[in-house]
Design a protein around this motif. Structure first.
Motif, PDB file in Angstrom:
ATOM      1  N   TRP A 168      35.890  -3.666 -68.831  1.00 37.35           N
ATOM      2  CA  TRP A 168      35.589  -2.250 -68.775  1.00 37.35           C
ATOM      3  C   TRP A 168      34.361  -1.798 -68.853  1.00 37.35           C
ATOM      4  N   PHE A 169      34.833  -2.332 -70.817  1.00 40.19           N
ATOM      5  CA  PHE A 169      33.377  -1.730 -70.952  1.00 40.19           C
ATOM      6  C   PHE A 169      32.204  -2.113 -71.253  1.00 40.19           C
ATOM      7  N   THR A 170      32.045  -2.974 -70.662  1.00 35.14           N
ATOM      8  CA  THR A 170      31.193  -4.290 -70.193  1.00 35.14           C
ATOM      9  C   THR A 170      30.117  -2.999 -68.497  1.00 35.14           C
ATOM     10  N   LEU A 171      30.960  -3.161 -68.300  1.00 31.30           N
ATOM     11  CA  LEU A 171      30.570  -1.967 -67.210  1.00 31.30           C
ATOM     12  C   LEU A 171      30.421  -1.061 -67.661  1.00 31.30           C
ATOM     13  N   LEU A 172      30.148  -0.086 -68.228  1.00 34.61           N
ATOM     14  CA  LEU A 172      29.655   1.622 -68.167  1.00 34.61           C
ATOM     15  C   LEU A 172      28.395   1.261 -69.209  1.00 34.61           C
ATOM     16  N   GLN A 173      28.399  -0.029 -69.949  1.00 35.80           N
ATOM     17  CA  GLN A 173      27.428  -0.252 -70.773  1.00 35.80           C
ATOM     18  C   GLN A 173      25.913  -0.947 -69.981  1.00 35.80           C
ATOM     19  N   GLU A 193      26.620   1.179 -79.206  1.00 36.81           N
ATOM     20  CA  GLU A 193      27.773   1.614 -80.758  1.00 36.81           C
ATOM     21  C   GLU A 193      28.805   2.553 -79.778  1.00 36.81           C
ATOM     22  N   GLN A 194      28.413   2.942 -79.152  1.00 34.91           N
ATOM     23  CA  GLN A 194      29.415   4.144 -78.572  1.00 34.91           C
ATOM     24  C   GLN A 194      30.510   3.518 -78.155  1.00 34.91           C
ATOM     25  N   LEU A 195      29.931   2.760 -77.244  1.00 31.79           N
ATOM     26  CA  LEU A 195      31.607   1.918 -76.700  1.00 31.79           C
ATOM     27  C   LEU A 195      32.406   1.324 -77.338  1.00 31.79           C
ATOM     28  N   ARG A 196      32.147   0.548 -78.682  1.00 24.49           N
ATOM     29  CA  ARG A 196      32.319  -0.037 -79.811  1.00 24.49           C
ATOM     30  C   ARG A 196      33.528   0.950 -80.326  1.00 24.49           C
ATOM     31  N   GLU A 197      33.040   2.649 -80.426  1.00 24.55           N
ATOM     32  CA  GLU A 197      33.479   3.205 -81.689  1.00 24.55           C
ATOM     33  C   GLU A 197      34.415   3.574 -80.591  1.00 24.55           C
ATOM     34  N   ALA A 198      34.691   3.698 -79.461  1.00 23.29           N
ATOM     35  CA  ALA A 198      35.424   3.831 -77.977  1.00 23.29           C
ATOM     36  C   ALA A 198      36.636   3.448 -78.312  1.00 23.29           C
ATOM     37  N   GLN A 199      36.122   1.751 -77.964  1.00 25.62           N
ATOM     38  CA  GLN A 199      37.362   0.831 -78.058  1.00 25.62           C
ATOM     39  C   GLN A 199      37.755   0.573 -79.554  1.00 25.62           C
ATOM     40  N   ALA A 200      37.154   1.170 -80.780  1.00 21.64           N
ATOM     41  CA  ALA A 200      38.168   1.261 -82.167  1.00 21.64           C
ATOM     42  C   ALA A 200      38.957   2.467 -81.752  1.00 21.64           C
ATOM     43  N   ARG A 201      38.486   3.694 -81.227  1.00 22.70           N
ATOM     44  CA  ARG A 201      39.837   4.551 -80.775  1.00 22.70           C
ATOM     45  C   ARG A 201      41.012   3.465 -80.658  1.00 22.70           C
ATOM     46  N   VAL A 202      40.640   3.643 -79.057  1.00 19.77           N
ATOM     47  CA  VAL A 202      41.727   3.076 -78.427  1.00 19.77           C
ATOM     48  C   VAL A 202      42.944   2.661 -79.518  1.00 19.77           C
ATOM     49  N   ALA A 203      42.368   0.937 -79.829  1.00 24.53           N
ATOM     50  CA  ALA A 203      42.986  -0.150 -80.429  1.00 24.53           C
ATOM     51  C   ALA A 203      44.108   0.344 -81.626  1.00 24.53           C
ATOM     52  N   GLN A 204      42.922   1.337 -82.094  1.00 27.40           N
ATOM     53  CA  GLN A 204      43.916   1.976 -83.236  1.00 27.40           C
ATOM     54  C   GLN A 204      44.821   3.069 -82.526  1.00 27.40           C
TER      55      GLN A 204
END
Length: 63
Positions: A17-22, A30-41
């Motif tokens: 999903w994140f790869t598709l958005l990128q 960078e935005q997607l990595r931050e979003a992924q970290a928020r989702v995981a947290q």
């Protein structure tokens, strides 16, 4: 969120999903990595809250 995640997944997002958005140019890596970290947290916090609710309450033992 898309339904319940499987037993080995922290969240219900589809793989890629994140790869598709990128690739679509919607967000930077960078935005997607931050979003992924928020989702995981958030998922970890939910799991901790569930575990806390499931723990048996210990009362005082009367002798």
């Amino acid at each position: 969120m898309m339904g319940k995640p499987g037993k080995n997944r922290l969240h219900g997002y589809e793989v890629g999903w994140f790869t598709l958005l990128q690739r679509m140019g919607v967000a930077s890596e960078e935005q997607l990595r931050e979003a992924q970290a928020r989702v995981a947290q958030a998922a970890l916090e939910r799991m901790a809250a569930q575990a806390k609710r499931r723990r048996p309450r210990r009362g005082r033992r009367e002798d």
